[in-house]
Design a protein around this motif. Structure first.
Motif, mmCIF file in Angstrom:
data_model
loop_
_atom_site.group_PDB
_atom_site.id
_atom_site.type_symbol
_atom_site.label_atom_id
_atom_site.label_comp_id
_atom_site.label_asym_id
_atom_site.label_seq_id
_atom_site.Cartn_x
_atom_site.Cartn_y
_atom_site.Cartn_z
ATOM 1 N N ARG A 359 0.837 -1.207 0.000
ATOM 2 C CA ARG A 359 0.000 0.000 0.000
ATOM 3 C C ARG A 359 0.870 1.254 0.000
ATOM 4 N N LEU A 360 1.925 1.256 0.810
ATOM 5 C CA LEU A 360 2.844 2.390 0.837
ATOM 6 C C LEU A 360 3.557 2.540 -0.509
ATOM 7 N N LEU A 361 3.936 1.411 -1.103
ATOM 8 C CA LEU A 361 4.593 1.453 -2.404
ATOM 9 C C LEU A 361 3.679 2.083 -3.445
ATOM 10 N N SER A 362 2.385 1.864 -3.304
ATOM 11 C CA SER A 362 1.413 2.407 -4.258
ATOM 12 C C SER A 362 1.347 3.926 -4.207
ATOM 13 N N HIS A 363 1.676 4.499 -3.061
ATOM 14 C CA HIS A 363 1.577 5.947 -2.874
ATOM 15 C C HIS A 363 2.834 6.685 -3.306
ATOM 16 N N LEU A 364 3.891 5.962 -3.654
ATOM 17 C CA LEU A 364 5.179 6.596 -3.895
ATOM 18 C C LEU A 364 5.181 7.494 -5.135
ATOM 19 N N GLU A 365 5.843 8.604 -5.006
ATOM 20 C CA GLU A 365 6.212 9.418 -6.154
ATOM 21 C C GLU A 365 7.690 9.167 -6.420
ATOM 22 N N VAL A 366 8.219 9.801 -7.438
ATOM 23 C CA VAL A 366 9.609 9.556 -7.820
ATOM 24 C C VAL A 366 10.564 9.815 -6.665
ATOM 25 N N ASP A 367 10.295 10.856 -5.886
ATOM 26 C CA ASP A 367 11.214 11.231 -4.814
ATOM 27 C C ASP A 367 10.604 11.051 -3.420
ATOM 28 N N GLY A 368 9.565 10.209 -3.313
ATOM 29 C CA GLY A 368 8.858 10.097 -2.039
ATOM 30 C C GLY A 368 9.109 8.793 -1.324
ATOM 31 N N PHE A 369 10.362 8.431 -1.159
ATOM 32 C CA PHE A 369 10.717 7.115 -0.639
ATOM 33 C C PHE A 369 10.915 7.079 0.867
ATOM 34 N N THR A 370 10.986 8.251 1.507
ATOM 35 C CA THR A 370 11.324 8.320 2.932
ATOM 36 C C THR A 370 10.339 7.531 3.790
ATOM 37 N N VAL A 371 9.076 7.571 3.445
ATOM 38 C CA VAL A 371 8.068 6.912 4.269
ATOM 39 C C VAL A 371 8.318 5.406 4.356
ATOM 40 N N LEU A 372 8.832 4.800 3.286
ATOM 41 C CA LEU A 372 9.144 3.373 3.328
ATOM 42 C C LEU A 372 10.432 3.112 4.092
ATOM 43 N N LEU A 373 11.413 3.986 3.958
ATOM 44 C CA LEU A 373 12.666 3.809 4.691
ATOM 45 C C LEU A 373 12.438 3.806 6.191
ATOM 46 N N ASP A 374 11.466 4.584 6.630
ATOM 47 C CA ASP A 374 11.180 4.665 8.062
ATOM 48 C C ASP A 374 10.591 3.382 8.618
ATOM 49 N N GLU A 375 10.227 2.452 7.731
ATOM 50 C CA GLU A 375 9.610 1.197 8.163
ATOM 51 C C GLU A 375 10.638 0.105 8.448
ATOM 52 N N VAL A 376 11.902 0.326 8.101
ATOM 53 C CA VAL A 376 12.887 -0.746 8.200
ATOM 54 C C VAL A 376 14.102 -0.313 8.997
ATOM 55 N N VAL A 377 14.868 -1.310 9.434
ATOM 56 C CA VAL A 377 16.144 -1.064 10.099
ATOM 57 C C VAL A 377 17.263 -0.982 9.063
ATOM 58 N N ASP A 378 17.238 -1.922 8.122
ATOM 59 C CA ASP A 378 18.269 -1.983 7.087
ATOM 60 C C ASP A 378 17.912 -1.034 5.950
#
Length: 473
Positions: A359-378
């Protein structure tokens, strides 16, 4: 309600006459009006009410007999131990649909059981079947839910309930196993002709109608399981008596929708060896089909049966590729095969929620990756994967806003999380069906935002991660 009785007309070798035995002070607490309209069923009709309440005798209502492989072991006679096939009704599409009441009381196949269902299991099945239908997974449907003041004894006394189910057919792989294992060739031939006429009439014009029908059964089963894998659904009890000949998901017991991504996840607490683990479902589907094909060893040559089974893997893989292309917003299957294994490995390592990720991947724009990075440790590994993913999407020449829109139509915001079902059940057992209806509302429209129900999209709290589901559920 215009009931027809085609299956009952096959005769007593296939079923036993069985009536609904009403529960004590039962009441209708939920009715699927949209489905009822499709089937031209008027719940306000006094005749319909009497039939569904068990107050009016149906001379042709039956419980079915079948066999089945259960956790790998063959049981030569099973059957509807707590179910009654009321008959068939015609839908707005011109096809016939079975009406089947679960929890209707003892049948000749109850094996010393009480033939009842508990409110807990009926609510779980109602929610699951409607959720699956909304996710475009072939499934039986829920038409009506009854509760009661009758105590049904499992580990503890529970409220008795009944669930009226709808499906294109309730014939299972185990029906064919039953007649084949007993050497009842005439009945097996009769069942084949019945299925060709009622479920696969387009195969009748083929040079070999049976072979044509079996190819379609294999492909439908493959597509169904591909959809299970794509939405993260685990059936829990993939016995051959729980596999539909029409390619629908049936018999919701200890099922689960995956939350944290675990390839070897087992939702059924009773499955001690992990036979039906999530990652094993495609293989079990083929195993079950192999059991089914044996039943036609006197009708077709061995090479023909092998050829039919060989359709399975290609159909499953191609359909899964298409589904995952849509989930990932890609247009080429090879790109999915290049990118998907890496991200699934990372999801498993990070114990990231499968539904939330897509669902988060579906919302991504070209430069909007921060929200997914905040979900992981690695973060480094995910950043490296996203660079590959971004490059791939750009190389395909896709318009990102259009891709995002289309991804949001296939990646649900809401799934049936175990703790949500648990909360709805607990409230219903106290007479409050509002949480059940609120949950049902978002599951019927899982891709919509539903800002008023944001809590129902959240991950399970700590207590909800340890809930166990067994066959008694």
């Amino acid at each position: 309600m215009n009931l027809e009785h085609h299956f009952a007309s096959l005769g007593e070798a296939f079923s036993s006459k069985t009536l609904i035995q009403p529960l004590f002070e039962q009441r209708l607490v939920e009715f699927n009006q949209a489905l009822a309209s499709f089937l031209s069923i008027d719940i306000k009709s006094s005749t319909t009410k009497r039939i569904l309440n068990g107050e009016e005798t149906l001379s042709a209502s039956v419980s079915m007999v079948y066999a089945g492989h259960q956790f790998g072991g063959f049981s030569p006679q099973l059957g509807d131990g707590r179910g009654v096939l009321l008959g068939e009704v015609k839908g707005a599409d011109g096809f016939l649909y079975d009406l089947h009441m679960k929890g209707a009381g003892p049948t000749p196949y109850s094996r010393r059981g009480d033939g009842r269902a508990v409110l807990r299991s009926c609510i779980r099945e109602y929610l699951a079947s409607e959720a699956m239908a909304a996710l475009s997974v072939p499934s039986s449907r829920a038409l009506a839910l009854y509760d009661s003041r009758e105590a049904v004894y499992r580990e503890t006394p529970e409220a008795g309930a009944m669930l009226l189910r709808v499906a294109k057919g309730h014939i299972r792989f185990g029906h064919f196993e039953y007649f084949f294992s007993q050497g009842k060739q005439a009945e097996l031939d009769q069942l084949i002709e019945y299925c060709l006429k009622h479920y696969y009439p387009e195969c009748l014009a083929a040079d070999s109608p049976l072979q044509s029908m079996l190819v379609e059964v294999v492909k439908r089963t493959a597509r169904m399981i591909a959809k299970w894998q794509s939405v993260g659904f685990q059936h829990g009890v993939m016995n051959t008596d729980n596999f539909s000949f029409t390619g629908e998901t049936i018999d919701y017991g200890p099922y689960g929708f995956m939350e944290d991504y675990e390839p070897d996840w087992v939702c059924n607490h009773s499955d001690h060896e992990g036979r039906y683990a999530f990652s094993r479902q495609p293989g079990v589907g083929l195993w079950n089909l192999n059991c089914l094909m044996r039943c036609f060893s006197k009708h077709l040559e061995r090479d023909q049966l092998i050829s039919i089974l060989q359709c399975y893997e290609a159909e499953l893989q191609s359909h899964y590729d298409v589904l995952m292309m849509k989930k990932m917003g890609l247009s080429k299957a090879q790109n999915v095969r290049d990118l998907l294994p890496t991200i699934l490995t990372l999801l498993a390592k990070e114990k990231m929620d499968y539904t939330v990720f897509f669902r988060l991947l579906s919302h991504l724009e070209v430069d909007g990756f921060t929200v997914l990075l905040d979900e992981v440790v690695d973060r480094d590994s995910l950043s490296h994967w996203f660079d590959r993913y971004q490059t791939t999407r750009l190389s395909e020449g896709l318009v990102w806003s259009k891709v995002s829109h289309d991804m949001l139509l296939v990646n649900p915001k809401f799934i049936l999380r175990n703790y949500l079902a648990h909360d709805a059940i607990q409230a219903a057992e106290q007479g409050d069906y509002l949480p059940f209806r609120r949950l049902l509302n978002v599951l019927n429209q899982p891709y919509s935002e539903h800002p008023e129900s944001e809590l129902l999209a959240q991950r399970a709290p700590e207590w909800g991660r340890s809930l166990e589901v067994s066959c008694s559920s």
